[in-house]
Write a protein that holds these residues in place. Structure first.
Motif, short mmCIF file in Angstrom:
data_model
loop_
_atom_site.label_atom_id
_atom_site.label_comp_id
_atom_site.label_asym_id
_atom_site.label_seq_id
_atom_site.Cartn_x
_atom_site.Cartn_y
_atom_site.Cartn_z
N THR A 173 17.67 61.46 30.44
CA THR A 173 17.43 60.10 30.95
C THR A 173 18.37 59.83 32.13
N LYS A 174 17.78 59.40 33.22
CA LYS A 174 18.63 59.15 34.39
C LYS A 174 19.29 57.79 34.27
N LEU A 175 20.49 57.71 34.83
CA LEU A 175 21.18 56.43 34.83
C LEU A 175 20.57 55.56 35.91
N ARG A 176 20.33 54.32 35.57
CA ARG A 176 19.88 53.41 36.61
C ARG A 176 21.08 53.13 37.50
N PRO A 177 20.84 52.87 38.78
CA PRO A 177 21.96 52.75 39.72
C PRO A 177 23.06 51.82 39.21
N ARG A 178 22.67 50.70 38.61
CA ARG A 178 23.71 49.74 38.22
C ARG A 178 23.96 49.75 36.71
N SER A 179 23.54 50.81 36.07
CA SER A 179 23.65 50.76 34.61
C SER A 179 25.10 50.78 34.15
N ALA A 180 25.99 51.16 35.07
CA ALA A 180 27.40 51.08 34.71
C ALA A 180 27.79 49.64 34.40
N LYS A 181 27.09 48.73 35.08
CA LYS A 181 27.39 47.31 34.84
C LYS A 181 26.49 46.77 33.75
N MET A 182 26.53 47.36 32.63
CA MET A 182 25.69 46.88 31.54
C MET A 182 26.34 45.69 30.86
N ALA A 183 25.51 44.97 30.17
CA ALA A 183 26.07 43.84 29.42
C ALA A 183 26.93 44.38 28.29
N ALA A 184 27.99 43.70 27.98
CA ALA A 184 28.84 44.16 26.87
C ALA A 184 28.03 44.06 25.60
N THR A 185 28.00 45.17 24.90
CA THR A 185 27.16 45.29 23.75
C THR A 185 27.80 44.62 22.59
N SER A 186 29.06 44.71 22.67
CA SER A 186 29.84 44.62 21.48
C SER A 186 30.32 43.22 21.29
N ARG A 187 31.06 43.04 20.25
CA ARG A 187 31.57 41.69 20.03
C ARG A 187 32.56 41.38 21.12
N ALA A 188 32.30 40.31 21.76
CA ALA A 188 33.19 39.92 22.84
C ALA A 188 34.38 39.18 22.25
N ALA A 189 35.22 38.79 23.12
CA ALA A 189 36.43 38.11 22.68
C ALA A 189 36.09 36.86 21.87
N ARG A 190 36.87 36.64 20.86
CA ARG A 190 36.66 35.47 20.02
C ARG A 190 38.04 34.98 19.66
N PRO A 191 38.48 33.82 20.03
CA PRO A 191 39.83 33.38 19.66
C PRO A 191 39.93 33.33 18.10
N GLU A 192 40.97 33.65 17.55
CA GLU A 192 41.17 33.55 16.11
C GLU A 192 41.49 32.14 15.80
N LEU A 193 40.85 31.64 14.70
CA LEU A 193 41.00 30.18 14.62
C LEU A 193 42.22 29.80 13.80
N GLY A 194 43.14 29.21 14.45
CA GLY A 194 44.30 28.71 13.70
C GLY A 194 45.32 29.78 13.39
N GLU A 195 44.85 30.92 12.89
CA GLU A 195 45.81 31.92 12.43
C GLU A 195 46.30 32.80 13.57
N GLY A 196 47.57 32.83 13.79
CA GLY A 196 48.12 33.80 14.72
C GLY A 196 48.40 35.07 13.97
N PRO A 197 48.91 36.08 14.65
CA PRO A 197 49.28 37.30 13.94
C PRO A 197 50.43 37.02 12.98
N PRO A 198 50.49 37.74 11.87
CA PRO A 198 51.58 37.49 10.92
C PRO A 198 52.92 37.92 11.51
N ARG A 199 53.98 37.33 10.98
CA ARG A 199 55.32 37.80 11.36
C ARG A 199 55.55 39.13 10.70
N LEU A 200 56.00 40.10 11.47
CA LEU A 200 56.18 41.44 10.89
C LEU A 200 57.35 41.45 9.93
N THR A 201 57.25 42.30 8.92
CA THR A 201 58.38 42.51 8.03
C THR A 201 59.42 43.37 8.77
#
Ligand code: ADP
Ligand code: ZN
Ligand code: ZN
Length: 677
Positions: free
Chosen positions: A115-143
């Protein structure tokens, strides 16, 4: 005039190099010419197939050889980045596999088929889960422990392997997240390898929830089109984090900054057919070539990685405590020799289980065998149901009303009469997950029970759905195979019953005891906080192990000195025997319908395999001498020098197809075999 030739990797099991003629039209001034990594269409026998241009030097054949011309160039720029092409060539050389097949294994279907790459196929839509702010919870404090380990991981730059050994729940994944965050901030990509498809959703979820970057998974459960989509997203750099199983190690990262191998000891990282590569080892090589760090994480590292750490080649970091400060429970051994068993379960085990459930606990019963019973036995004459095609007994699957061979997959109806004496007293002997499920459902009808094994998890999405019910504690009893022993974080699990450890103690393979130690440690590590005492306190989790071999030396060592103690003993034994990690192995396997043909092939191969530094043992029948109707024989090659073994194989493997009996057998070479079956 010299010919303009290029080597092309074509998808065929042949070890030869295939050179093609570059027509003038493809190399004139108006054309940038052929660059390694581009796909081309070439004639091959009577077909036209897709291949990839290689960097290999061209060796011109004697006069008279007719080179066929390349018919079409499929890419305007190399589809495979240079570093990936080099990695694939190295993989082909190290694992003694034809380069064309290695490239094919690394390409999802549509790309493999041209299958040939379409000229602009490098600029595909992000398939994956995009950024999502975590609600309320920040990362835990490390031990404190986590902090110390994180500082060590962050120290230095460039290539380096860190072995992060931490008990389950000690916060290893949290550290992967922290290191990944740093990469993403520098616009670098991260590869997270995990051994099982079943583990990808939860890891993916955690990375997606934490990092403001696009995250995607890559595994064999996806369609070829989905895989191609992700492949291109990784190549364009749009996807930042990949959580995938072993084949993800061959993705075309644009800017890879970190590789994490979670549960690095797991043998699922070794592919057992075709290209027999070890994804952890390939990952380390890839990181070395790119100058990026690798983190190997496990509660029970492989002997290979521990030996590397002890020799100072890897940095050894340890997390000894669980984040939630609950103790890792101590395993209680239950000697069942004198006890009466109901479907493999003793009364003391059932009583402890009952007490745990009554006080609100959640329990896991571990049995590493699916089906109802591993043996169907005639009470009159002692006959057992065996597979017609393999040297194994057939497993009784009662819910599906059939006998199933776990080796070749053949099945037949459960017989009403003995195949030998015609007697009707056929009894299931031993137990598998189905039987434990039945017994516990009858005993504890008031609690919801679910079975977790590969039979039950056939449907897509089933696993994720059930895991949610485990988390919310709707499921109170889990019965399962090693599928449950791996990597899962079950916060409320308070009881683990190991139905029978003895099978693991007597495996025929040289790694059997190492695996037993890993499996028992991993399973018991699933038990977390115990049930509440009522006053807000929790009791420690409980682990009970049933065995008829309470005095077994390795089991004793494990119970008294833990996995570390067992490892020291095993390393000493391996050293004495010249086995990995203190020696290097390769296995030349051959199988045929008749054993003499397979043996004959190996007898023909053996004289070629002469080297002062390599010992060759065999031909000998494989531990499973017949499988799927074929007789299996092997030669074991053993050396203290990886280089000497490699050199010998590189010289000899391309000659094997020329041996007189080669056409009568199927043969394969396995470098660093995970087992000798
Ligand atoms: P591991 O990978 O070693 O099994 P995880 O990183 O999954 O451990 O941590 C176990 C649980 O503890 C997870 O639910 C995680 O979110 C949580 N956790 C990890 N580190 C911390 C911390 N420093 N403080 C509080 N919770 C933590
Ligand atoms: Zn009989
Ligand atoms: Zn079979």
């Amino acid at each position: 005039m010299s010919l303009n030739l290029v080597a092309v990797g074509v998808d065929t099991p042949l070890y030869r190099q295939f050179d093609y003629l570059v027509p003038n039209s493809m190399s004139d001034g108006a054309n940038p010419g052929l660059v390694p990594g581009m796909r081309v269409r070439v004639p091959f026998g009577r077909r036209r197939i897709v291949g990839v241009v290689l960097e290999k030097p061209r060796r011109e054949r004697g006069a008279g050889h007719v080179y066929k011309p390349i018919e079409e160039v499929l890419d305007a720029e190399p589809l495979l980045p240079g570093d990936l092409l080099q990695l694939l060539c190295w993989t082909a050389d190290y694992y003694q596999h034809p380069i064309g097949e290695v490239i094919a294994a690394a390409l999802p279907g549509p790309l493999r088929q041209g299958t040939k790459l379409r000229p602009r196929s490098a600029k595909m839509a992000a398939t994956s889960r995009a950024a999502r702010p975590e609600l309320g919870e920040g990362p835990p404090r490390l031990t404190e422990e986590q902090n110390a380990a994180l500082n060590a991981l962050a120290a230095g730059s460039g290539f380096g392997v860190s072995l992060l050994q931490g008990v389950t729940g000690s916060g290893k994944t949290e550290l992967y997240l922290r290191r990944a965050e740093d990469c993403v901030a520098r616009d670098e990509q991260v590869l997270v390898l995990c051994p099982e498809i079943g583990l990808t959703p939860q890891l993916l979820e955690r990375f997606a929830a934490r990092l403001g970057a696009s995250v995607a998974s890559y595994h064999s459960g996806m369609t070829e089109a989905e895989r191609a989509h992700t492949w291109l997203g990784v190549r364009s750099g749009e996807i930042k984090i990949i959580v995938g199983t072993r084949s993800a190690v061959f993705l075309p990262f644009a800017r890879l900054g970190l590789i994490v191998v979670d549960e690095e000891h797991d043998t699922s990282f070794k592919q057992q057919e075709g290209l027999r590569y070890h994804a952890r080892d390939v990952a380390i090589l890839r990181a070395q070539k790119l100058g990026v760090p690798v983190i190997l994480g496990s509660a029970t590292p492989s002997l290979e990685s521990l030996a590397n750490a002890q020799a100072g080649r890897y940095r050894h970091l340890r997390l000894m405590q669980r984040v939630n400060a609950s103790a890792v429970p101590k395993v209680q051994v239950l000697d069942i020799r004198a006890l009466e068993l109901t479907h493999g379960l003793s009364e003391p085990l059932l009583e402890r289980l009952s007490a745990n459930l009554e006080s609100g606990g959640q329990a896991l019963l571990f049995i590493n065998r699916r089906g109802y019973a591993p043996v169907l036995w005639c009470g009159t004459c002692g006959w057992t149901a065996v597979c017609r095609h393999c040297d194994v007994r057939m497993t009784l699957h009662r819910s599906r009303r059939l006998l199933l061979c776990h080796q070749c997959g053949s099945e037949k109806p459960v017989p009403a009469r003995c195949g030998e004496c015609g007697g009707t007293e056929l009894l299931p002997v031993g137990e598998g997950t189905e039987r434990i499920e039945d017994a516990l459902t009858a005993r504890f009808p008031q609690y919801r029970l679910e079975r977790f094994d590969s039979d039950r998890m056939r449907k897509r999405g089933e696993w994720t759905r059930l895991l949610a019910d485990v988390r919310s504690k709707k499921i109170r009893i889990l019965v399962g195979t090693q599928m449950l022993a791996k990597g899962h974080d079950f916060a409320d699990l308070s009881f683990v019953g190991i139905v029978n450890a003895d099978q693991a103690l007597f495996g025929a393979d040289f790694r059997a005891i190492e695996r037993m130690g890993q499996l028992l440690t991993q399973v018991s590590g699933r038990a977390g906080r115990g049930p509440s005492t009522g006053s807000g306190q929790t009791r420690p989790g409980e682990v009970i192990l049933q065995t008829r071999e309470p005095q077994h030396a390795a089991l004793q060592k494990l119970l008294r000195e833990g996995y570390d103690g067992l490892v020291q003993q095993l390393l000493a034994e391996r050293k004495g025997a010249g086995l990995p990690p203190h020696g290097y192995l390769a296995l030349l396997r051959a199988d045929a319908l008749q054993e003499p043909a397979a043996k004959q092939f190996l007898f023909e191969a053996k004289p070629l395999l002469k080297s002062e530094r390599v010992t060759v043992l065999g031909p000998a029948p494989a531990p499973m001498a017949r499988r799927a109707g074929r007789c299996r024989v092997h030669l074991l090659l053993q050396s203290t020098s990886r280089g000497a073994l490699q050199k010998l194989l590189t010289d000899v493997v391309p000659m094997l197809d020329e041996l007189p009996t080669a056409r009568k057998v199927r043969w394969s070479i396995d470098v660093d075999p995970a087992d000798l079956f």
